[in-house]
Design a protein around this motif. Sequence first.
Motif, PDB file in Angstrom:
ATOM      1  N   THR A  57       6.722  -5.138  -9.735  1.00 37.12           N
ATOM      2  CA  THR A  57       7.757  -5.803  -8.423  1.00 37.12           C
ATOM      3  C   THR A  57       8.489  -4.405  -8.871  1.00 37.12           C
ATOM      4  O   THR A  57       9.172  -3.825  -7.799  1.00 37.12           O
ATOM      5  CB  THR A  57       7.295  -6.586  -7.855  1.00 37.12           C
ATOM      6  OG1 THR A  57       6.613  -6.991  -7.590  1.00 37.12           O
ATOM      7  CG2 THR A  57       8.793  -6.683  -6.963  1.00 37.12           C
ATOM      8  N   GLU A 102       5.347   4.851   1.122  1.00 41.35           N
ATOM      9  CA  GLU A 102       5.676   5.554   1.944  1.00 41.35           C
ATOM     10  C   GLU A 102       7.392   5.461   2.608  1.00 41.35           C
ATOM     11  O   GLU A 102       8.363   5.602   3.018  1.00 41.35           O
ATOM     12  CB  GLU A 102       5.637   3.559   3.169  1.00 41.35           C
ATOM     13  CG  GLU A 102       4.195   3.211   3.688  1.00 41.35           C
ATOM     14  CD  GLU A 102       3.800   2.244   3.877  1.00 41.35           C
ATOM     15  OE1 GLU A 102       4.529   1.391   4.586  1.00 41.35           O
ATOM     16  OE2 GLU A 102       2.842   1.395   5.163  1.00 41.35           O
ATOM     17  N   ASN A 104      -4.997  -6.488  -4.274  1.00 41.89           N
ATOM     18  CA  ASN A 104      -4.284  -6.490  -3.310  1.00 41.89           C
ATOM     19  C   ASN A 104      -3.097  -6.173  -2.747  1.00 41.89           C
ATOM     20  O   ASN A 104      -2.588  -5.327  -2.165  1.00 41.89           O
ATOM     21  CB  ASN A 104      -4.647  -7.265  -1.936  1.00 41.89           C
ATOM     22  CG  ASN A 104      -6.154  -6.987  -1.352  1.00 41.89           C
ATOM     23  OD1 ASN A 104      -7.265  -5.900  -2.121  1.00 41.89           O
ATOM     24  ND2 ASN A 104      -6.786  -7.847  -0.868  1.00 41.89           N
ATOM     25  N   LEU A 105      -1.877  -6.690  -3.675  1.00 40.85           N
ATOM     26  CA  LEU A 105      -1.076  -7.262  -3.660  1.00 40.85           C
ATOM     27  C   LEU A 105      -0.013  -5.836  -4.822  1.00 40.85           C
ATOM     28  O   LEU A 105       0.790  -5.225  -4.115  1.00 40.85           O
ATOM     29  CB  LEU A 105      -0.659  -8.035  -4.588  1.00 40.85           C
ATOM     30  CG  LEU A 105      -0.369  -9.866  -4.190  1.00 40.85           C
ATOM     31  CD1 LEU A 105       0.057 -10.839  -4.760  1.00 40.85           C
ATOM     32  CD2 LEU A 105       0.183  -9.357  -2.398  1.00 40.85           C
ATOM     33  N   HIS A 106      -0.504  -5.532  -5.868  1.00 34.41           N
ATOM     34  CA  HIS A 106      -1.252  -3.995  -6.261  1.00 34.41           C
ATOM     35  C   HIS A 106      -0.543  -2.790  -5.643  1.00 34.41           C
ATOM     36  O   HIS A 106      -0.348  -2.156  -5.506  1.00 34.41           O
ATOM     37  CB  HIS A 106      -1.508  -3.959  -7.541  1.00 34.41           C
ATOM     38  CG  HIS A 106      -1.078  -4.909  -8.520  1.00 34.41           C
ATOM     39  ND1 HIS A 106      -0.255  -4.914  -9.269  1.00 34.41           N
ATOM     40  CD2 HIS A 106      -1.331  -6.017  -8.869  1.00 34.41           C
ATOM     41  CE1 HIS A 106       0.212  -5.975  -9.870  1.00 34.41           C
ATOM     42  NE2 HIS A 106      -1.491  -7.144  -9.955  1.00 34.41           N
ATOM     43  N   GLU A 107      -1.677  -2.945  -4.837  1.00 33.83           N
ATOM     44  CA  GLU A 107      -1.850  -1.571  -3.716  1.00 33.83           C
ATOM     45  C   GLU A 107      -1.066  -1.627  -2.387  1.00 33.83           C
ATOM     46  O   GLU A 107      -0.486  -0.465  -2.779  1.00 33.83           O
ATOM     47  CB  GLU A 107      -3.731  -2.090  -3.057  1.00 33.83           C
ATOM     48  CG  GLU A 107      -4.645  -1.443  -3.927  1.00 33.83           C
ATOM     49  CD  GLU A 107      -4.569  -0.838  -4.545  1.00 33.83           C
ATOM     50  OE1 GLU A 107      -4.167   0.719  -3.972  1.00 33.83           O
ATOM     51  OE2 GLU A 107      -5.269  -0.177  -5.384  1.00 33.83           O
ATOM     52  N   LEU A 108      -0.510  -3.031  -2.067  1.00 36.16           N
ATOM     53  CA  LEU A 108       0.422  -3.493  -1.022  1.00 36.16           C
ATOM     54  C   LEU A 108       2.262  -2.376  -1.599  1.00 36.16           C
ATOM     55  O   LEU A 108       2.388  -1.983  -0.684  1.00 36.16           O
ATOM     56  CB  LEU A 108       0.935  -4.334  -0.615  1.00 36.16           C
ATOM     57  CG  LEU A 108       1.586  -4.662   0.054  1.00 36.16           C
ATOM     58  CD1 LEU A 108       1.251  -4.062   1.637  1.00 36.16           C
ATOM     59  CD2 LEU A 108       2.236  -6.151   0.613  1.00 36.16           C
ATOM     60  N   LEU A 109       1.519  -2.671  -3.325  1.00 34.11           N
ATOM     61  CA  LEU A 109       3.034  -2.455  -3.584  1.00 34.11           C
ATOM     62  C   LEU A 109       3.377  -0.332  -3.544  1.00 34.11           C
ATOM     63  O   LEU A 109       4.314   0.081  -3.458  1.00 34.11           O
ATOM     64  CB  LEU A 109       3.525  -2.937  -4.923  1.00 34.11           C
ATOM     65  CG  LEU A 109       3.956  -4.354  -5.262  1.00 34.11           C
ATOM     66  CD1 LEU A 109       3.670  -4.930  -6.344  1.00 34.11           C
ATOM     67  CD2 LEU A 109       5.419  -4.200  -4.565  1.00 34.11           C
ATOM     68  N   MET A 121      -4.366 -13.635  -0.108  1.00 35.24           N
ATOM     69  CA  MET A 121      -4.912 -12.220  -0.483  1.00 35.24           C
ATOM     70  C   MET A 121      -5.009 -12.488  -2.461  1.00 35.24           C
ATOM     71  O   MET A 121      -4.638 -12.831  -3.013  1.00 35.24           O
ATOM     72  CB  MET A 121      -2.885 -11.618  -0.256  1.00 35.24           C
ATOM     73  CG  MET A 121      -3.414 -10.027  -0.415  1.00 35.24           C
ATOM     74  SD  MET A 121      -2.024  -9.464  -0.257  1.00 35.24           S
ATOM     75  CE  MET A 121      -1.979  -9.416   1.706  1.00 35.24           C
ATOM     76  N   SER A 152       1.483   1.386  -2.059  1.00 34.97           N
ATOM     77  CA  SER A 152       1.576   1.571  -0.253  1.00 34.97           C
ATOM     78  C   SER A 152       3.429   1.628  -0.182  1.00 34.97           C
ATOM     79  O   SER A 152       3.615   2.593   0.260  1.00 34.97           O
ATOM     80  CB  SER A 152       0.819   0.601   0.462  1.00 34.97           C
ATOM     81  OG  SER A 152       1.077   0.110   0.435  1.00 34.97           O
ATOM     82  N   LEU A 153       3.716   1.108  -0.261  1.00 32.73           N
ATOM     83  CA  LEU A 153       5.335   0.753   0.201  1.00 32.73           C
ATOM     84  C   LEU A 153       5.634   2.013  -1.249  1.00 32.73           C
ATOM     85  O   LEU A 153       7.325   2.610  -0.149  1.00 32.73           O
ATOM     86  CB  LEU A 153       5.911  -0.376  -1.232  1.00 32.73           C
ATOM     87  CG  LEU A 153       7.767  -1.199  -0.293  1.00 32.73           C
ATOM     88  CD1 LEU A 153       7.303  -1.009   1.258  1.00 32.73           C
ATOM     89  CD2 LEU A 153       7.619  -2.520  -1.393  1.00 32.73           C
TER      90      LEU A 153
END
Length: 331
Positions: free
Chosen positions: A186, A16, A5-10, A1, A12-13
């Motif tokens: 994070t 949510e 993508n990790l920044h986008e995951l944060l 990954m 989206s977290l």
Amino acid sequence: MEWNNLHELLRSLYDEMLPLSADMATVAKGIAGLGALFYVALKVWQALSRAETIDVFPLLRPFAIGLCIMFFPTIVLGTINAVLSPVVKGTNAMLENQVLDLNKLQEQKDLLEREAMLRNPETAYLVSDAEFDKKLEELGWSPSDLVAISGMYMERGMYDLKKSIRDWFRELLEVLFQASALVIDTIRTFFLIVLSILGPIAFAISVWDGFQSTLTQWLTRYISVYLWLPIADMFSSMLAKIQTLIIERDIDMLADPTYIPDTSNTVYVIFMIIGIVGYFTVPTVAGWVIQAGGAGNFMRNVNQTASKTGNIAGAGTGAVAGNIGGRLMNK
């Protein structure tokens, strides 16, 4: 990954978990309602005890905060995020443009370094297998030639080992650099989630008399933490621009056929270390951008100065009036 993508995951977290603030609004309504009851009763009782007219405007504050609590995800968080999100997008676009230019220049510099080493007969066989085989064919099988062949293999092996160590250290620093940015993002996401979920409670507590500063402190903390990511992107853009200028200078020097390139990348390593250390100053810089309480202290000082001036003026007026009255009585 990939790192992006990790920044986008944060992000989206955070989106949510944002609706969880609505669940906390139920508890906040009760706290705010009880605080509003005591707040309004205290203000009305103070006005009646002093035989003063009741000022209705300050009594509307608990009701305004109550509306913010009822529609907290939309009115409060939605408004703040809508105002600050263009700042994040702008700094992110600036960073992407700088990184894209840096990658192109780095590829061009690597190609020119290889060409410069190929132009030098003493270093050509280190980077090219064809030049290495050609030089072996030129040597014979005499003892001196065997010594030269052994030296060539040793020099090529040492060059490959040195290049591998240098590339490994460079990749390690790049990983640490990206990891530092991910750590900041994070922690930022964690703080924003906590502030968002417990935001209605902070608004409800600010209704109570004596806890009004809770509201401004919450807003200050939220905006300050939200600005961590734009400041980190600006810092990364600055480092990328510095590296771009360094690479452009190296490319100009490599245009000289007599120039022997330095493949140690010492300057690059130094700026990577500076970037890793500098990322952890982002919260401090964000605290410089926005602060709460400054206007309140200023107005408090203004009020104290005004009251002192009024007392001095009142005393001076009284003294003048006394002197005039004394002269009239003497006459």
